[in-house]
Design an enzyme around this catalytic site. Structure first.
Site, PDB file in Angstrom:
ATOM      1  N   SER A  73      -9.572  -0.199   7.209  1.00 19.99           N
ATOM      2  CA  SER A  73      -9.005  -0.038   5.869  1.00 19.99           C
ATOM      3  C   SER A  73      -8.452  -1.310   5.251  1.00 19.99           C
ATOM      4  O   SER A  73      -8.208  -1.348   4.052  1.00 19.99           O
ATOM      5  CB  SER A  73      -7.905   1.037   5.898  1.00 19.99           C
ATOM      6  N   LYS A 119       0.839  -1.204   0.000  1.00 26.20           N
ATOM      7  CA  LYS A 119       0.000   0.000   0.000  1.00 26.20           C
ATOM      8  C   LYS A 119       0.874   1.254   0.000  1.00 26.20           C
ATOM      9  O   LYS A 119       1.955   1.275   0.589  1.00 26.20           O
ATOM     10  CB  LYS A 119      -0.918  -0.019   1.219  1.00 26.20           C
ATOM     11  N   SER A 154      -9.466   2.085   3.072  1.00 27.71           N
ATOM     12  CA  SER A 154      -8.645   2.826   2.131  1.00 27.71           C
ATOM     13  C   SER A 154      -7.661   1.953   1.350  1.00 27.71           C
ATOM     14  O   SER A 154      -7.027   2.423   0.409  1.00 27.71           O
ATOM     15  CB  SER A 154      -7.867   3.922   2.867  1.00 27.71           C
TER      16      SER A 154
END
Length: 618
Positions: free
Chosen positions: A283, A183, A259
């Site tokens: 997330s 990420k 996210s």
């Protein structure tokens, strides 16, 4: 005088009188270029303050059964080897004789390892299957990139090194040659860490790998690049006007969830075996649920968050996303290990893995008590979500004898408020220098809206949130849980806060005296549609956010471990996830139960609309 809100002592809360309040939120907006202005210093002090009386905390010291203790100070590759021994034997015949065309399944890490060792394919051959797909996603109109930072030659270089190790008969570990995405808020040298913004890399250069990344690198992992995400992680959908919004592999007109949008999507599409995400407000779990994969949020402090954009806070962790529980377990084994300061402050129990290959582990399932707060469990957009999760729980009870226990969780709304104030205050505190330096105007409109909200919080709001929470987050075995005695040096205010911050933890630890795991749907809805008007400027849809975050707050605010496992699909073929929330440091129990859920899900998985079989052996 203003109204003063008083709460009874936590131990005196009458659970029989607690009434669940359905959360109804209507406001939403898709932003246009002139929809909002960004002004500094505006105040909207509407957060309710809450106080409480002194509570006592009895630490739960029940140990997990059928587990193997892991040396978190040892080499990551040794931990991965130990995790391998905890898995059931690998059956190459059943794995490779199955026709993927008639019965879809994901290739697992052990499938790749077998293919490499049997010389069916090489890591370099797999890399050449992945690279053109990644490049294709970047060229789509509108763009929908899985990765924000990608270097094809760097991927080829890593794959060549891994291929050479296999040719020499010296692979480092079972993770050697396994493709993993990171990420964009976790450092992966030499890629920049932008947090999906257009400017964060300008003020925060990356000089080395994050600790979790370095542990994977030592196992021979091949990193494909930095995965897309919601800007700064401040959203639940994965919408990103800066680089393009990642699409759900099951339906390209739907969000992935955020996210960690890119990590979940790249795993669900078959391009990577696993990915690392971060979880400060669901997330990891939200996109895993919406994309039909497995996502593990560890106990706060179980993994080392050094090298993340969020290593300043008290709610965020780094965790793995993969297509199966066993792959999550292998990656988790590689990255686990607390920071030295957290071992002192949190006093974690030693990390353990479930021994899934032993009969003792199977017997341990029958003794598990699963806690369900029915009114909360059923507060979903569609009963298809709650009914599917309920069916799996009933199957668990019938097959393994797990006991279902009705529970009540008081003060859920206060917990949501405390989480918002905590994560918002910590986030904005880390960004104040950049915002005051003019970088705030370069954020997306929904991020700027959040910044304005977070800046309205006062110190008293943050303190009130911590009063509802706990000091050591998940340190149930820490001496600080037994009794608090203020020192002479403390002011009355400091003493007050130190005494009061155990309230929400008290409620949950009382529940964990009665049950081993709390069960919920992961999200209150399946993947929402992407409004075309939101692609250019983003959107703020509080109703969608409410459904997506409904069940995930406790694990972040109180630091508990939690995992999302796919358990079915809605009427539109969109994935549904079941969430398991465990006691502090109870990852092994969650992984064992998640593995049982995965095994019980007998219906064939649906092949995502965007799926790529990169392990082609013919």
């Amino acid at each position: 005088m203003g109204k003063k809100r008083v709460m009874v002592p936590a131990a005196d809360v009458d659970l029989s009188a607690v009434k669940y309040q359905n959360e109804a939120i209507q406001d939403s907006a898709c932003w246009s270029s002139d929809h909002i202005t960004f002004e500094e210093g505006e105040q909207d002090n509407s957060v309710h303050k809450c106080g409480t009386d002194v509570v006592s905390m009895n630490a739960l010291t029940e140990s997990e059964t059928g587990v193997v203790v892991v040396d978190e100070d040892g080499k990551p590759e040794d931990r991965v080897e130990l995790a391998m021994k905890c898995l059931p034997p690998y059956n190459a015949a059943s794995s490779w004789n199955e026709d993927l065309a008639s019965s879809f399944r994901y290739w697992k890490i052990r499938d790749y390892a077998h293919a490499y060792r049997s010389k069916f394919v090489t890591p370099s051959m797999v890399a050449e299957q992945i690279i053109p797909v990644i490049e294709e996603f970047n060229k789509k109109d509108p763009p929908m990139p899985l990765l924000i930072s990608f270097d094809a030659e760097e991927v080829r270089k890593q794959a060549a090194a891994s291929t050479k190790r296999f040719e020499e008969g010296s692979p480092i570990s079972i993770l050697d040659g396994i493709f993993i995405a990171i990420k964009d808020d976790i450092d992966l040298y030499p890629h920049p860490s932008k947090g999906a913004t257009t400017w964060m890399h300008e003020v925060r250069p990356v000089e080395e790998d994050a600790i979790s990344v370095s542990r994977l690198r030592s196992c021979g992992v091949i990193f494909v690049g930095k995965a897309n995400m919601h800007e700064f992680g401040m959203g639940t959908t994965g919408n990103n006007p800066n680089y393009g919004t990642t699409r759900n592999p099951h339906a390209v007109d739907r969000y992935t969830g955020g996210s960690s949008s890119g990590p979940a999507a790249i795993v669900a599409s078959g391009l990577c075996s696993a990915a690392l995400g971060t979880d400060g407000g669901g997330s990891i779990r939200i996109p895993s649920s919406l994309c039909g994969v497995v996502g593990l949020k560890t106990t706060f402090g179980r993994t080392n968050i050094t090298g993340s954009l969020y290593d300043f806070g008290t709610v965020e962790v780094i965790g793995p996303i993969a297509s199966s529980v066993e792959d999550v377990m292998l990656v988790y084994a590689a990255i686990l290990g607390s920071r030295p300061e957290e071992r002192i402050s949190l006093n974690p129990s030693p990390p353990c893995l479930p021994n899934l290959s032993s009969r003792d582990g199977a017997d341990a399932l029958g003794s598990l008590r699963l806690g369900k707060y029915t009114a909360w469990f059923n507060d979903v957009q569609s009963t298809n979500v709650s009914d599917t999760c309920e069916d799996m729980l009933n199957l668990l009870s019938r097959t393994h004898g797990c006991e279902m226990v009705e529970i009540v969780i008081p003060e859920l709304q206060e917990m949501r408020t405390a989480h918002l104030v905590s994560i918002g205050s910590e986030f904005i505190n880390s960004l104040i220098p950049e915002i005051e330096d003019g970088k705030g105007v370069r954020l997306n409109h929904d991020s700027r809206t959040n910044v304005r909200l977070f800046r309205s919080f006062r110190a008293s709001d943050y303190i009130a949130a911590q009063c509802l929470r706990s000091t050591s987050i998940a340190g149930s075995s820490s001496p600080s849980w037994h009794a608090y005695k203020p020192s002479r040096k403390e002011t009355w205010a400091t003493s007050f806060v130190n005494i009061l911050w155990r309230r929400l933890m008290y409620h949950h630890m009382e529940i964990f005296k009665k049950v081993d795991v709390i069960v919920t749907p992961t999200t209150g809805m399946t993947a929402p549609e992407i409004p075309s008007s939101a692609l250019s400027y983003g959107e703020t849809d509080l109703q969608t956010t409410g459904y997506l975050m409904r069940f995930i707050i406790a694990a972040n605010l109180l630091g508990f471990p939690a995992i999302s496992i796919p358990v079915g699909y809605d009427k539109q073929g969109l994935p549904i996830g079941l969430q398991l929330i465990g006691r502090p440091w109870g990852e092994a129990t969650l992984l064992r139960l998640a593995s049982a859920v995965e095994e019980l899900y007998a219906k064939p998985k649906k092949r995502p609309a965007s799926f790529y079989d990169v392990l082609k052996t013919k």
